[in-house]
Design a protein around this motif. Structure first.
Motif, PDB file in Angstrom:
ATOM      1  N   LEU A 286      32.175  34.532  54.068  1.00 44.94           N
ATOM      2  CA  LEU A 286      32.962  33.852  53.030  1.00 44.94           C
ATOM      3  C   LEU A 286      33.976  32.949  53.717  1.00 44.94           C
ATOM      4  O   LEU A 286      34.641  33.367  54.666  1.00 44.94           O
ATOM      5  CB  LEU A 286      33.679  34.867  52.139  1.00 44.94           C
ATOM      6  CG  LEU A 286      34.558  34.329  51.002  1.00 44.94           C
ATOM      7  CD1 LEU A 286      34.566  35.292  49.811  1.00 44.94           C
ATOM      8  CD2 LEU A 286      36.001  34.067  51.450  1.00 44.94           C
ATOM      9  N   THR A 287      34.064  31.736  53.227  1.00 42.17           N
ATOM     10  CA  THR A 287      35.050  30.782  53.737  1.00 42.17           C
ATOM     11  C   THR A 287      35.849  30.215  52.567  1.00 42.17           C
ATOM     12  O   THR A 287      35.280  29.692  51.612  1.00 42.17           O
ATOM     13  CB  THR A 287      34.369  29.630  54.491  1.00 42.17           C
ATOM     14  OG1 THR A 287      33.583  30.157  55.571  1.00 42.17           O
ATOM     15  CG2 THR A 287      35.409  28.675  55.058  1.00 42.17           C
ATOM     16  N   ALA A 288      37.150  30.367  52.640  1.00 41.44           N
ATOM     17  CA  ALA A 288      38.033  29.847  51.590  1.00 41.44           C
ATOM     18  C   ALA A 288      39.038  28.894  52.220  1.00 41.44           C
ATOM     19  O   ALA A 288      39.575  29.172  53.297  1.00 41.44           O
ATOM     20  CB  ALA A 288      38.757  30.984  50.882  1.00 41.44           C
ATOM     21  N   VAL A 291      43.437  27.952  49.124  1.00 40.60           N
ATOM     22  CA  VAL A 291      43.412  28.621  47.815  1.00 40.60           C
ATOM     23  C   VAL A 291      44.840  28.764  47.293  1.00 40.60           C
ATOM     24  O   VAL A 291      45.721  29.289  47.976  1.00 40.60           O
ATOM     25  CB  VAL A 291      42.748  30.008  47.926  1.00 40.60           C
ATOM     26  CG1 VAL A 291      42.886  30.772  46.607  1.00 40.60           C
ATOM     27  CG2 VAL A 291      41.283  29.857  48.306  1.00 40.60           C
ATOM     28  N   LEU A 331      39.107  34.984  45.248  1.00 40.42           N
ATOM     29  CA  LEU A 331      37.916  34.965  46.098  1.00 40.42           C
ATOM     30  C   LEU A 331      36.684  35.439  45.341  1.00 40.42           C
ATOM     31  O   LEU A 331      35.577  34.944  45.555  1.00 40.42           O
ATOM     32  CB  LEU A 331      38.133  35.849  47.332  1.00 40.42           C
ATOM     33  CG  LEU A 331      39.248  35.438  48.296  1.00 40.42           C
ATOM     34  CD1 LEU A 331      39.325  36.419  49.460  1.00 40.42           C
ATOM     35  CD2 LEU A 331      39.035  34.017  48.815  1.00 40.42           C
ATOM     36  N   ARG A 337      42.507  30.381  39.736  1.00 38.26           N
ATOM     37  CA  ARG A 337      42.630  29.610  40.967  1.00 38.26           C
ATOM     38  C   ARG A 337      43.045  28.182  40.600  1.00 38.26           C
ATOM     39  O   ARG A 337      42.303  27.452  39.957  1.00 38.26           O
ATOM     40  CB  ARG A 337      41.305  29.593  41.729  1.00 38.26           C
ATOM     41  CG  ARG A 337      41.456  29.083  43.163  1.00 38.26           C
ATOM     42  CD  ARG A 337      40.113  28.698  43.791  1.00 38.26           C
ATOM     43  NE  ARG A 337      39.041  29.636  43.529  1.00 38.26           N
ATOM     44  CZ  ARG A 337      37.750  29.317  43.667  1.00 38.26           C
ATOM     45  NH1 ARG A 337      37.410  28.081  44.040  1.00 38.26           N
ATOM     46  NH2 ARG A 337      36.808  30.195  43.413  1.00 38.26           N
ATOM     47  N   THR A 341      38.914  25.918  47.572  1.00 40.72           N
ATOM     48  CA  THR A 341      37.485  26.173  47.494  1.00 40.72           C
ATOM     49  C   THR A 341      37.142  27.519  48.122  1.00 40.72           C
ATOM     50  O   THR A 341      37.815  27.982  49.050  1.00 40.72           O
ATOM     51  CB  THR A 341      36.685  25.081  48.225  1.00 40.72           C
ATOM     52  OG1 THR A 341      37.051  25.078  49.620  1.00 40.72           O
ATOM     53  CG2 THR A 341      36.976  23.717  47.635  1.00 40.72           C
ATOM     54  N   VAL A 342      36.086  28.145  47.594  1.00 41.01           N
ATOM     55  CA  VAL A 342      35.537  29.382  48.153  1.00 41.01           C
ATOM     56  C   VAL A 342      34.032  29.204  48.278  1.00 41.01           C
ATOM     57  O   VAL A 342      33.378  28.765  47.313  1.00 41.01           O
ATOM     58  CB  VAL A 342      35.850  30.602  47.260  1.00 41.01           C
ATOM     59  CG1 VAL A 342      35.239  31.873  47.855  1.00 41.01           C
ATOM     60  CG2 VAL A 342      37.349  30.776  47.077  1.00 41.01           C
ATOM     61  N   ASP A 348      30.104  28.614  45.279  1.00 38.09           N
ATOM     62  CA  ASP A 348      31.447  29.046  44.918  1.00 38.09           C
ATOM     63  C   ASP A 348      31.331  30.080  43.808  1.00 38.09           C
ATOM     64  O   ASP A 348      30.819  29.762  42.726  1.00 38.09           O
ATOM     65  CB  ASP A 348      32.269  27.842  44.445  1.00 38.09           C
ATOM     66  CG  ASP A 348      33.748  28.191  44.252  1.00 38.09           C
ATOM     67  OD1 ASP A 348      34.046  29.351  43.901  1.00 38.09           O
ATOM     68  OD2 ASP A 348      34.595  27.305  44.449  1.00 38.09           O
TER      69      ASP A 348
END
Length: 540
Positions: A286-288, A291, A331, A337, A341-342, A348
């Motif tokens: 997972l890359t956020a 946020v 997340l 939110r 981006t997640v 997403d």
């Protein structure tokens, strides 16, 4: 002050008593810690003190419970409010007014206390608990520690002689927990209040207790001095377990006592280094980016970047209100939110249907009972197996690993707090996706259940999942986490390997780290393995 005279209590429909032949006397001005495994009957014991058991719960009570000479089975709880004050595990759910001052006055209003006396007691309670500056604050805007102190204050204004606390620090960060316990010990020492407190995180309370009451799996009770019972008690904090391993006599009940005895142990460890998990895991699951979560004008999460690696367990820590839960929900995709981006598997979770999002990121919320809707435990387990396409018995196996012995035919809402949490964890983990988010999952779990849960979390990581655990439980973090991320006021203020972050932190260091500082030791198991290796002549 409190007397149990040959008390046996059985819930309706249960073959085994929750309490069996209990003989117990608690004197005035004692702080009594009630300990035992998850689901053995600690809350039942506490409930019998103010009459919730059996007036509210139902069931069959044999024997007599008396408080200050009043038999609790002959009086409803409201008739005992001037003698016994009770604070549950979730203070916010028990509030009935809007502001601190109104909440402190509410109980007295129900007891028809004169306005002049009410005003005086409110002022005294505000000062006693150190919350005078909060008098006009809305209850929902308070931190967890502040809410807990207000909840205690709301029963203290009735001037009860006995205070019953059911896991008062389970939802609090270490600093807030110390504030609450300082207020409780002041009541005992300065006012002579008798306090019964049930708490799974014994490392927080044991050093303050005058007496320990241990509830066994069979519902029988042992009581005595904490030092005496800790020699063979089946639940014990790390500092006691370290003392047992090192052969210290007497056993330490606090970090301070343990440090005084630890010189020889440090010499035995010599230059040995604790085994630590690798610094990095697998690929990014997972890359956020940036946020941000807001509630009106309040910024809960402030432009946070997160990268969760497959095969890694990350602990998300920070004081109450720092933004941990808001970040987890953002997340997962269903939470608020504002921006950012997640990305999970190129998608997403906030932009796909809920069914698809659950397949990307799974989240277990703080309030476990919200996810329980069937009438029997076995139905919840079977439904979880069916929805996840898992083999029959998968969910039940996970439940038994967390909290063995939960009756299959019991209604989920009749389970203890810890058993409910274990059931929800089992249900959610049955169909665990590649990213698993857990919000305060160890509340209500005893040391054995937490150890089993730590092994389960490690197994999820070993299977290639990325796991995040938002928690205040520093001992669990020491046992389970590869990495620690600390939040404050919506921002990440520290991030790194577990030992790098917690060893140097006065608030987040586990007991073993405090005792053996400046070494990087986190758990009793690490010390045990090092001593065994040294005895076998293995190189450090």
């Amino acid at each position: 002050m409190i007397r149990f005279d040959r008390v046996t209590f059985t819930y309706d429909g249960c073959a085994r008593p929750a309490l069996r032949d209990v003989e117990l006397t608690v004197d005035e001005g004692e702080l009594c810690l009630v300990a035992g495994r998850t689901g053995v009957g600690k809350s039942t014991l506490l409930g019998a003190v103010n009459g919730l058991v059996p007036h509210f719960t139902g069931g069959h009570l044999q024997g007599e419970v008396s408080v200050d000479g009043l038999a609790t089975h002959t009086l409803p709880p409201q008739e005992l409010a001037h003698v016994v004050g009770r604070v549950g595990q979730d203070p916010l759910s028990g509030f009935v007014t809007d502001t601190v001052e109104e909440e402190l006055a509410y109980t007295m209003e129900q007891l028809a206390i004169e306005p002049k006396v009410m005003r005086k007691r409110v002022e005294e309670t505000l000062d006693l608990l150190g919350i005078a500056d909060l008098r006009h604050r809305a209850l929902r805007t308070l931190s967890g520690g502040q809410q807990q102190r207000v909840a205690i204050g709301s029963v203290l204004t009735a001037h009860p002689r006995v205070l019953v606390l059911d896991e008062p620090t389970s939802a609090l960060d270490p600093t807030a927990a110390e504030e609450v316990l300082a207020a409780v010990t002041r009541l005992v020492h300065d006012l002579g209040t008798t306090v019964l407190v049930a708490e799974h995180r014994m490392e927080r309370v044991l050093q303050y207790a005058d007496r320990l009451v241990h509830v066994g799996d069979d519902g029988r009770v042992r009581e005595g001095s904490p030092a005496a019972l800790m020699r063979d008690c089946d639940v014990a904090p790390p500092v006691v377990r370290l003392g047992r391993l090192a052969g210290w006599d007497p056993l330490p009940l606090s970090v301070r006592d343990a440090r005084r005895a630890a010189r020889a142990l440090r010499d035995r460890l010599g230059d040995a280094a604790p085994d630590e998990p690798p610094a990095t895991g697998g690929e990014a699951a997972l890359t956020a980016r940036r946020v941000r979560v807001t509630y009106g004008d309040t910024v809960a999460v402030r432009d946070v970047d997160v990268v969760l690696e497959s095969g890694h367990v990350t602990a998300l820590m920070g004081r109450n209100g720092s933004g941990k839960s808001s970040l987890l929900w953002a997340l997962q995709g269903s939470g608020s939110r504002r921006s950012g981006t997640v990305s999970v598997q190129g998608r997403d979770p906030g932009d796909v249907p809920a069914r698809v999002a659950r397949g990307l990121v799974g989240l277990v919320p703080q309030t476990a009972s919200d996810l329980l809707y069937l009438e029997r435990v076995e139905q919840e387990c079977a439904q979880a197996d069916a929805e996840s396409g898992a083999a029959p018995g998968t969910c039940r196996g996970l439940l038994d690993a967390l909290a063995p012995g939960v009756p299959a035919d019991r209604h989920p809402r009749d389970l203890s707090e810890g058993q409910q949490l274990a059931l929800v964890l089992a249900v959610q983990l049955t169909s665990a996706p590649g990213v698993v988010l857990l919000d305060e999952p160890t509340r209500g779990l005893d040391y054995h259940a937490k150890e089993a849960f730590a092994l389960l979390v490690r197994r999820l990581a070993a299977e290639g999942r990325a796991v995040v655990v938002a928690t205040h439980d520093v001992e669990f973090v020491a046992r389970a986490a590869d990495r620690v991320t600390v939040m404050a006021e919506g921002e990440v203020v520290a991030d790194g390997a577990t030992a790098d972050i917690v060893v140097s932190s006065p608030a987040f260091a586990p007991q073993v780290a405090k005792v053996l500082a400046p070494g990087r030791w986190l758990t009793v198991e690490q010390v045990d393995r090092a001593l065994a290796g040294a005895a076998a002549g293995e190189p450090a």
